[in-house]
Write a protein that holds these residues in place. Structure first.
Motif, PDB file in Angstrom:
ATOM      1  N   LYS A  53      -0.101  -0.800  -1.762  1.00 48.65           N
ATOM      2  CA  LYS A  53      -0.487   0.056  -2.885  1.00 48.65           C
ATOM      3  C   LYS A  53       0.649   0.041  -3.890  1.00 48.65           C
ATOM      4  N   VAL A  54       0.310  -0.213  -5.139  1.00 44.61           N
ATOM      5  CA  VAL A  54       1.312  -0.260  -6.209  1.00 44.61           C
ATOM      6  C   VAL A  54       0.940   0.771  -7.261  1.00 44.61           C
ATOM      7  N   THR A  55       1.924   1.603  -7.604  1.00 46.13           N
ATOM      8  CA  THR A  55       1.769   2.574  -8.679  1.00 46.13           C
ATOM      9  C   THR A  55       2.998   2.460  -9.556  1.00 46.13           C
ATOM     10  N   GLY A  56       2.814   1.950 -10.759  1.00 51.04           N
ATOM     11  CA  GLY A  56       3.949   1.762 -11.658  1.00 51.04           C
ATOM     12  C   GLY A  56       4.974   0.826 -11.046  1.00 51.04           C
ATOM     13  N   ASN A  57       6.190   1.324 -10.886  1.00 54.89           N
ATOM     14  CA  ASN A  57       7.279   0.509 -10.339  1.00 54.89           C
ATOM     15  C   ASN A  57       7.501   0.740  -8.844  1.00 54.89           C
ATOM     16  N   VAL A  58       6.525   1.361  -8.165  1.00 56.18           N
ATOM     17  CA  VAL A  58       6.662   1.689  -6.745  1.00 56.18           C
ATOM     18  C   VAL A  58       5.580   0.966  -5.936  1.00 56.18           C
ATOM     19  N   ALA A  59       6.017   0.294  -4.875  1.00 59.42           N
ATOM     20  CA  ALA A  59       5.092  -0.353  -3.952  1.00 59.42           C
ATOM     21  C   ALA A  59       5.267   0.279  -2.574  1.00 59.42           C
ATOM     22  N   VAL A  60       4.147   0.583  -1.935  1.00 60.86           N
ATOM     23  CA  VAL A  60       4.126   1.066  -0.555  1.00 60.86           C
ATOM     24  C   VAL A  60       3.308   0.054   0.220  1.00 60.86           C
ATOM     25  N   PHE A  61       3.860  -0.415   1.344  1.00 60.38           N
ATOM     26  CA  PHE A  61       3.104  -1.370   2.146  1.00 60.38           C
ATOM     27  C   PHE A  61       3.357  -1.163   3.626  1.00 60.38           C
TER      28      PHE A  61
END
Length: 135
Positions: A53-61
């Protein structure tokens, strides 16, 4: 370098390349290497990215070590990368390791989605290299 109990001074490298398709499926690989302060190898290998999941400059994986890969079984990495742009990137991680069941494969933010009572996960600056996060 980590400064948590049991891993003070350990050197840990991560690399990831992953994409989420228009249909919502995710594919990619996560590479890791973990060394003791004296350079002795603790573990290295790859894991399959199962969620991104990418939101703006943040990725969670989430990345799960495949069955038979390396010396761990049912090992999951839950990682958050903050692309700092011109500032240093930061990484937050949590792991589920070596249990009898396959760990969750959906995205878990290691700062906000851990079970109640879990200790807060620290943010670490990326000391060498960096990540590019884009949606």
């Amino acid at each position: 370098m980590y400064d948590e109990p049991g891993v003070v001074g350990h050197r840990i490298w991560f690399g990831v390349q992953a994409v989420t398709a228009a249909d919502g499926s995710t594919r990619g690989h996560f590479l890791y290497r973990h060394e003791l302060p004296d350079g002795t190898l603790v573990g290295q290998g790859r894991a399959d990215v199962t969620c991104l999941k990418v939101t703006g400059n943040v990725a969670v994986f989430t990345a799960i070590v495949p069955e038979g890969q390396g010396n761990v079984k049912n090992h999951g990495y839950y990682v958050k990368i903050i692309d700092g742009g011109s500032e240093p990137d930061e990484i937050v991680d949590a792991q589920a390791q070596n249990g009898p069941e396959r760990p969750p494969t959906h995205c878990l933010d290691p700062e906000t989605d851990l079970p109640p009572g879990s200790p807060q996960r620290p943010r670490y600056p990326v000391l060498m290299g960096g990540y590019v996060v884009h949606g």
